[in-house]
Design an enzyme around this catalytic site. Sequence first.
Site, short mmCIF file in Angstrom:
data_model
loop_
_atom_site.label_atom_id
_atom_site.label_comp_id
_atom_site.label_asym_id
_atom_site.label_seq_id
_atom_site.Cartn_x
_atom_site.Cartn_y
_atom_site.Cartn_z
CG ASP A 43 45.70 42.62 27.50
OD1 ASP A 43 46.32 41.59 27.82
OD2 ASP A 43 46.19 43.76 27.57
N GLY A 46 37.45 49.73 61.54
CA GLY A 46 37.76 49.39 60.14
C GLY A 46 38.26 47.97 59.95
CB ALA A 79 42.19 51.84 29.26
N GLY A 80 45.78 52.02 29.06
CA GLY A 80 46.86 52.54 28.20
C GLY A 80 47.21 51.54 27.11
NE ARG A 127 52.55 48.25 31.75
CZ ARG A 127 51.45 48.97 31.56
NH1 ARG A 127 51.43 50.27 31.79
NH2 ARG A 127 50.36 48.40 31.11
CE LYS A 185 52.17 46.46 27.44
NZ LYS A 185 51.07 46.02 28.33
#
Length: 318
Positions: A225, A45, A231-232, A201, A199
């Site tokens: 934005d 990996g 997408a909140g 958060r 807004k």
Amino acid sequence: MNKKQQRFGDLQVLTGNANPALAGAIAESAGVSLTECMVGRFMDGEVEVRLDDDVRGNDVFVVQPTCPPVNENLMELFLILDTLRRASAARITAVMPYFGYARKDRKDEGRVPISAKVVANMIVAAGADRVLALELHAAQIQGFFDIPVDHLFAAPIFVEHFLGKDLDNPVIVAPDVGGIKVARAYAKRFDAGLAIVDKRRVSPREAKAMHLIGEVEGRDVLLMDDMISTAGTMCEAVSLLKMNGCRRVFLAATHGVFAGPATERLRAAEAEEISVTDSIPLPEGAEGLVNVLGAGPLLGEAILRIHSSESISSLFVD
Ligand code: R5P
């Protein structure tokens, strides 16, 4: 070729696996083919890089947005930068159409890192001589690098797109206070009104649009934005705008991260159109939902100007 160009040799563009389609568009716009570079994985990996072209003495641009899978893409970038330095490139520019970890750009509570600063340090330590970025989450991130940073805005892309939309008595809306400066610049450009969403958060997955400052009733809204992550922010703002009687809502964000519930939320939102640039490849499930605008020509033009030591300020729209 002028004297300044000769210092850094020929222009070369190469990429890791973060966004090969955009890297191809950038190279095409800059008039070069992508330099061959194998970026794969060892059996365990770990990232494996092998440069298949000569870069000695040349001006090399590495296109690698550090979008999800962010840590994989970052590690690829570090190892490509190191490869180029050890292969004696004359100048190495990290082209970051999206700069991941940007939102952790200050210590806003106790016992947390400033992740954006750590990432900037690592990019410089790995070998970058310059950075070309598109719409950083906060312009002051430029100062986290002790090397030159050219910071482009996506405005030329969105202005061209929305001038063709026949917006009716438009209002540009910033979905939070951080977006006011950019929204004001667009409002000036479209001769439009300006409004701001207050807004809060609630958690990393959840934003709450509390109040709308400004007038949107009966008017078309352009909600802008820098990024759509879960997408909140956008969907809360759309509901608030609709409650305040706006006409159509167009959503635009430079970076479509589309994390977690984003596509589900956006499908349910009452938006006329959702536009992003191709700084990040569209994730599965977002096809048909989002209108993707190409950033390749803008970044390609900036690369040509950096290569020939010309100013890139005329690429800004304010
Ligand atoms: C916040 O400061 C940013 O400008 C975006 O509004 C935010 O990162 C979007 O996140 P989400 O889509 O998860 O609400």
